[in-house]
Write a protein that holds these residues in place. Sequence first.
Motif, PDB file in Angstrom:
ATOM      1  N   LEU A  95       0.829  -1.213   0.000  1.00 44.41           N
ATOM      2  CA  LEU A  95       0.000   0.000   0.000  1.00 44.41           C
ATOM      3  C   LEU A  95       0.861   1.260   0.000  1.00 44.41           C
ATOM      4  O   LEU A  95       0.471   2.303  -0.510  1.00 44.41           O
ATOM      5  CB  LEU A  95      -0.907   0.033   1.236  1.00 44.41           C
ATOM      6  N   ASP A  96       2.048   1.155   0.619  1.00 42.04           N
ATOM      7  CA  ASP A  96       2.970   2.299   0.662  1.00 42.04           C
ATOM      8  C   ASP A  96       4.370   1.745   0.872  1.00 42.04           C
ATOM      9  O   ASP A  96       4.543   0.711   1.534  1.00 42.04           O
ATOM     10  CB  ASP A  96       2.578   3.253   1.807  1.00 42.04           C
ATOM     11  N   SER A  97       5.362   2.411   0.301  1.00 37.79           N
ATOM     12  CA  SER A  97       6.712   1.874   0.386  1.00 37.79           C
ATOM     13  C   SER A  97       7.745   2.976   0.537  1.00 37.79           C
ATOM     14  O   SER A  97       7.686   3.996  -0.150  1.00 37.79           O
ATOM     15  CB  SER A  97       7.023   1.064  -0.884  1.00 37.79           C
ATOM     16  N   GLY A  98       8.708   2.731   1.438  1.00 38.76           N
ATOM     17  CA  GLY A  98       9.863   3.611   1.542  1.00 38.76           C
ATOM     18  C   GLY A  98      11.078   2.901   0.983  1.00 38.76           C
ATOM     19  O   GLY A  98      12.218   3.340   1.153  1.00 38.76           O
ATOM     20  N   HIS A  99      10.858   1.755   0.327  1.00 32.77           N
ATOM     21  CA  HIS A  99      11.959   0.921  -0.166  1.00 32.77           C
ATOM     22  C   HIS A  99      12.036   0.996  -1.688  1.00 32.77           C
ATOM     23  O   HIS A  99      11.017   0.825  -2.366  1.00 32.77           O
ATOM     24  CB  HIS A  99      11.734  -0.530   0.277  1.00 32.77           C
ATOM     25  N   PRO A 100      13.235   1.220  -2.229  1.00 35.36           N
ATOM     26  CA  PRO A 100      13.356   1.384  -3.692  1.00 35.36           C
ATOM     27  C   PRO A 100      12.913   0.161  -4.501  1.00 35.36           C
ATOM     28  O   PRO A 100      12.506   0.284  -5.650  1.00 35.36           O
ATOM     29  CB  PRO A 100      14.855   1.651  -3.899  1.00 35.36           C
ATOM     30  N   ASP A 101      12.970  -1.043  -3.897  1.00 32.54           N
ATOM     31  CA  ASP A 101      12.637  -2.266  -4.651  1.00 32.54           C
ATOM     32  C   ASP A 101      11.139  -2.570  -4.687  1.00 32.54           C
ATOM     33  O   ASP A 101      10.701  -3.462  -5.399  1.00 32.54           O
ATOM     34  CB  ASP A 101      13.355  -3.483  -4.051  1.00 32.54           C
ATOM     35  N   PHE A 102      10.363  -1.865  -3.863  1.00 37.58           N
ATOM     36  CA  PHE A 102       8.932  -2.157  -3.804  1.00 37.58           C
ATOM     37  C   PHE A 102       8.139  -0.887  -4.037  1.00 37.58           C
ATOM     38  O   PHE A 102       8.513   0.168  -3.544  1.00 37.58           O
ATOM     39  CB  PHE A 102       8.556  -2.742  -2.428  1.00 37.58           C
ATOM     40  N   LYS A 103       7.047  -1.040  -4.805  1.00 39.47           N
ATOM     41  CA  LYS A 103       6.219   0.148  -5.012  1.00 39.47           C
ATOM     42  C   LYS A 103       4.757  -0.189  -4.742  1.00 39.47           C
ATOM     43  O   LYS A 103       4.380  -1.372  -4.712  1.00 39.47           O
ATOM     44  CB  LYS A 103       6.417   0.716  -6.420  1.00 39.47           C
ATOM     45  N   LYS A 104       3.971   0.840  -4.551  1.00 42.16           N
ATOM     46  CA  LYS A 104       2.538   0.681  -4.292  1.00 42.16           C
ATOM     47  C   LYS A 104       1.918  -0.195  -5.376  1.00 42.16           C
ATOM     48  O   LYS A 104       2.189  -0.007  -6.559  1.00 42.16           O
ATOM     49  CB  LYS A 104       1.881   2.072  -4.278  1.00 42.16           C
ATOM     50  N   GLY A 105       1.110  -1.154  -4.949  1.00 41.94           N
ATOM     51  CA  GLY A 105       0.451  -2.038  -5.918  1.00 41.94           C
ATOM     52  C   GLY A 105       1.167  -3.356  -6.142  1.00 41.94           C
ATOM     53  O   GLY A 105       0.588  -4.300  -6.679  1.00 41.94           O
ATOM     54  N   ASP A 106       2.472  -3.447  -5.740  1.00 38.83           N
ATOM     55  CA  ASP A 106       3.189  -4.716  -5.881  1.00 38.83           C
ATOM     56  C   ASP A 106       2.540  -5.795  -5.021  1.00 38.83           C
ATOM     57  O   ASP A 106       2.063  -5.522  -3.919  1.00 38.83           O
ATOM     58  CB  ASP A 106       4.658  -4.578  -5.429  1.00 38.83           C
ATOM     59  N   LEU A 107       2.570  -7.025  -5.529  1.00 36.94           N
ATOM     60  CA  LEU A 107       2.156  -8.184  -4.719  1.00 36.94           C
ATOM     61  C   LEU A 107       3.415  -8.896  -4.261  1.00 36.94           C
ATOM     62  O   LEU A 107       4.371  -9.056  -5.043  1.00 36.94           O
ATOM     63  CB  LEU A 107       1.296  -9.123  -5.564  1.00 36.94           C
TER      64      LEU A 107
END
Length: 352
Positions: A95-107
């Motif tokens: 839902l929210d990410s502060g990590h460069p490898d993960f973005k909103k919407g990723d499963l």
Amino acid sequence: MASGGGVEEVTNKQVLFKEYVSGFPKESDMHVSTSGTIKLKVPEGSNAILVKNLYLSCDPYMRPRMKQPTPGNQSYVDSFKPGSPIVGLGVAKVLDSGHPDFKKGDLIWGMTGWEEYSLITTTQGLFKIHHTDVPLSYYTGLLGMPGTTAYIGFYEICSPKKGEHVFISAASGAVGQLVGQFAKLSGCHVVGSAGSKEKVNLLKNKFGFDEAFNYKEEPDLAAALKRYFPEGIDIYFDNVGGKMLDAVLLNMRVHGRIAECGMISQYNLEQPEGVYNLMSVVWKQIRMEGFLVFEHYHLYPKFLEFVLPHIKEGKITYVEDIAEGLESAPAALIGLFTGRNVGKQVVVVARE
């Protein structure tokens, strides 16, 4: 639902672990709480990710995590913390990410909390889900840790050869049902044991095992194995330990291999059972090897490459036991240890 400073805050239903357990775990060792809240935003400057949990996995290794950690019973995973949510493998949406490898919407699949929303601060060990043309719940099982466990244990540890005789205990569970199908794909003769007539039928009719038996109906396990393996066992995939392992040792062939995956018969005992036939390991030159799947996660892409085509061609089937709602999670987890589940036990938190 309240929002403070523009950040939405929502209630967060959780399954909390109450107190360390000795003996058989009970539903009352866990508590479903509806009093917690969570902000739907990652804290400023953090490289954590905030997820909505969709599917949670109930797995036997979670039982040792309920024990009080003492120098004598160190497990390879940390114990749960009393008063905190249970943690386990699950499938979630970012839902929210502060990590460069993960973005909103990723499963993703990996370690998460038994709650509606989790703030995950340790992101190593999380896998992004790229193939969504299969049921998402499969990433708690067939395409997640249990599937990788079956693949590593069977192919890497046991090195199967065509025509070999394979025995699998707890064969209808999350891992066993796959080992049996992998063994059939490799041209082996496969026999499994399970704890009910329904599960035995499943092994023979759905998973294509050559033979299967209900261990609860066998007064003498060594004699039962002799009946199903008159010439002995080449490969034993052990999910059970205890008396079954002891009986198998008497029935192994020379140069047989045993993959030690787990020992569910021992997890609730205060005093583990002895294994008496270990001399067989010496004179039959048996290789017996324990393994932890996360030491082999570098092979996960290779496993997916192997398994996805088989799923799409209908050569591998998978049975799930679905429990609906977070409040059903404690009963689902406890059910593993009485064999109540048929197939892979999954808890649905939310489908979307």
